[in-house]
Design a protein around this motif. Sequence first.
Motif, short mmCIF file in Angstrom:
data_model
loop_
_atom_site.label_atom_id
_atom_site.label_comp_id
_atom_site.label_asym_id
_atom_site.label_seq_id
_atom_site.Cartn_x
_atom_site.Cartn_y
_atom_site.Cartn_z
N GLN A 71 12.25 2.66 -4.32
CA GLN A 71 11.45 1.45 -4.56
C GLN A 71 10.67 1.06 -3.31
O GLN A 71 9.49 0.71 -3.39
CB GLN A 71 12.36 0.29 -4.97
CG GLN A 71 12.93 0.41 -6.35
CD GLN A 71 13.96 -0.67 -6.61
OE1 GLN A 71 14.83 -0.95 -5.77
NE2 GLN A 71 13.88 -1.29 -7.78
N ARG A 72 11.33 1.11 -2.16
CA ARG A 72 10.67 0.70 -0.92
C ARG A 72 9.49 1.61 -0.60
O ARG A 72 8.41 1.14 -0.21
CB ARG A 72 11.68 0.64 0.22
CG ARG A 72 12.76 -0.42 -0.06
CD ARG A 72 13.55 -0.76 1.13
NE ARG A 72 12.73 -1.67 1.95
CZ ARG A 72 13.20 -2.32 3.00
NH1 ARG A 72 14.45 -2.17 3.38
NH2 ARG A 72 12.41 -3.11 3.70
N VAL A 73 9.69 2.91 -0.79
CA VAL A 73 8.61 3.87 -0.56
C VAL A 73 7.48 3.63 -1.56
O VAL A 73 6.30 3.60 -1.17
CB VAL A 73 9.15 5.32 -0.67
CG1 VAL A 73 8.02 6.33 -0.81
CG2 VAL A 73 10.03 5.65 0.53
N ARG A 74 7.83 3.44 -2.83
CA ARG A 74 6.80 3.25 -3.87
C ARG A 74 5.94 2.02 -3.58
O ARG A 74 4.71 2.06 -3.69
CB ARG A 74 7.47 3.12 -5.24
CG ARG A 74 6.46 2.99 -6.36
CD ARG A 74 7.09 3.19 -7.74
NE ARG A 74 8.43 2.69 -7.85
CZ ARG A 74 8.75 1.51 -8.40
NH1 ARG A 74 7.81 0.71 -8.85
NH2 ARG A 74 10.00 1.13 -8.48
N TRP A 75 6.58 0.91 -3.18
CA TRP A 75 5.79 -0.31 -2.95
C TRP A 75 4.98 -0.24 -1.66
O TRP A 75 3.87 -0.76 -1.59
CB TRP A 75 6.67 -1.55 -3.03
CG TRP A 75 6.94 -1.88 -4.46
CD1 TRP A 75 8.08 -1.65 -5.17
CD2 TRP A 75 6.01 -2.46 -5.38
NE1 TRP A 75 7.92 -2.05 -6.48
CE2 TRP A 75 6.66 -2.55 -6.63
CE3 TRP A 75 4.69 -2.90 -5.29
CZ2 TRP A 75 6.03 -3.08 -7.76
CZ3 TRP A 75 4.07 -3.42 -6.40
CH2 TRP A 75 4.73 -3.51 -7.63
N ASN A 107 2.32 -7.44 -6.79
CA ASN A 107 3.07 -8.34 -7.65
C ASN A 107 4.36 -7.66 -8.12
O ASN A 107 4.42 -7.07 -9.19
CB ASN A 107 2.26 -8.82 -8.85
CG ASN A 107 3.02 -9.83 -9.67
OD1 ASN A 107 4.16 -10.18 -9.37
ND2 ASN A 107 2.39 -10.32 -10.72
N THR A 108 5.37 -7.74 -7.30
CA THR A 108 6.67 -7.13 -7.61
C THR A 108 7.50 -8.01 -8.53
O THR A 108 8.58 -7.62 -8.95
CB THR A 108 7.47 -6.90 -6.31
OG1 THR A 108 7.62 -8.15 -5.63
CG2 THR A 108 6.75 -5.91 -5.40
N PHE A 109 7.01 -9.21 -8.83
CA PHE A 109 7.78 -10.15 -9.64
C PHE A 109 7.56 -9.97 -11.14
O PHE A 109 8.24 -10.62 -11.93
CB PHE A 109 7.47 -11.59 -9.22
CG PHE A 109 7.95 -11.87 -7.82
CD1 PHE A 109 9.28 -12.21 -7.60
CD2 PHE A 109 7.09 -11.76 -6.74
CE1 PHE A 109 9.73 -12.45 -6.31
CE2 PHE A 109 7.54 -12.00 -5.45
CZ PHE A 109 8.87 -12.35 -5.25
N ASP A 150 7.26 -5.08 1.63
CA ASP A 150 6.95 -3.66 1.86
C ASP A 150 5.53 -3.34 1.42
O ASP A 150 4.80 -2.62 2.11
CB ASP A 150 7.93 -2.76 1.10
CG ASP A 150 9.29 -2.66 1.76
OD1 ASP A 150 9.39 -2.87 2.99
OD2 ASP A 150 10.26 -2.35 1.05
N CYS A 151 5.14 -3.87 0.28
CA CYS A 151 3.79 -3.64 -0.23
C CYS A 151 2.76 -4.25 0.72
O CYS A 151 1.74 -3.62 1.04
CB CYS A 151 3.66 -4.22 -1.64
SG CYS A 151 2.10 -3.82 -2.46
N TYR A 152 3.02 -5.45 1.20
CA TYR A 152 2.11 -6.07 2.17
C TYR A 152 2.02 -5.23 3.45
O TYR A 152 0.96 -5.15 4.07
CB TYR A 152 2.54 -7.49 2.50
CG TYR A 152 2.31 -8.50 1.40
CD1 TYR A 152 1.39 -8.30 0.37
CD2 TYR A 152 3.02 -9.70 1.38
CE1 TYR A 152 1.17 -9.23 -0.62
CE2 TYR A 152 2.81 -10.65 0.38
CZ TYR A 152 1.89 -10.41 -0.61
OH TYR A 152 1.69 -11.35 -1.59
N PHE A 201 -0.52 0.61 0.49
CA PHE A 201 -1.35 1.49 1.32
C PHE A 201 -2.48 2.11 0.51
O PHE A 201 -3.60 2.24 0.99
CB PHE A 201 -0.50 2.59 1.96
CG PHE A 201 -1.27 3.44 2.91
CD1 PHE A 201 -1.58 2.97 4.17
CD2 PHE A 201 -1.70 4.71 2.54
CE1 PHE A 201 -2.32 3.75 5.05
CE2 PHE A 201 -2.44 5.49 3.41
CZ PHE A 201 -2.75 5.01 4.67
N ALA A 202 -2.21 2.48 -0.73
CA ALA A 202 -3.23 3.11 -1.56
C ALA A 202 -4.32 2.14 -1.99
O ALA A 202 -5.49 2.50 -2.06
CB ALA A 202 -2.58 3.75 -2.80
N SER A 203 -3.93 0.89 -2.25
CA SER A 203 -4.90 -0.07 -2.78
C SER A 203 -5.60 -0.89 -1.69
O SER A 203 -6.76 -1.23 -1.85
CB SER A 203 -4.21 -1.04 -3.74
OG SER A 203 -3.38 -1.93 -3.03
#
Length: 161
Positions: free
Chosen positions: A137-141, A155-157, A81-83, A146-148
């Motif tokens: 969590q999905r929205v946050r990541w 790094n979700t791990f 999701d972050c990617y 998107f912000a960065s």
Amino acid sequence: AAGPFYCPADRKAYLDTAFFHELNSRFGAPGDFAAAYVIAHEIGHHVQNQLGTMRKFDQAAARMDSRERNALSVRLELQADCYAGVWGFYAAKRNLLDAGDIEEGLRAASAVGDDTIQQRSRGYVVPDGFTHGSADQRVRWFRTGFASGDPRSCNTFSGNP
């Protein structure tokens, strides 16, 4: 009929096109960017495969019970999701997004959260059964990526997913 998924063995994303209709009608997440978020998430898994993250996941998951494996799976999915958010950052930078696109993506991320799906299908939520993460969590990541615009922010791990 399985929904979109990434196959690390052949390094291809498979898109069940009926899922995109369901995303709109059943999950209440219409729009072209909602579909783009889903596709970018699957491509995020390809990035994980290329970086060796999926191999490490498989090795670690083989030694875990189902509850631990689900928790690790959530971290893998949230990273994808972050990617997807990182991709969205660069799409925005290239002026490829329309007004409202990010909201469509966030709505889709929320709609496919494990808690949202479990509540809709079972009428109750079992967090130990999560494999993709909660709506929050999905929205946050997605927002983090998107912000960065930086995959290193994904790094979700480590820490709290």
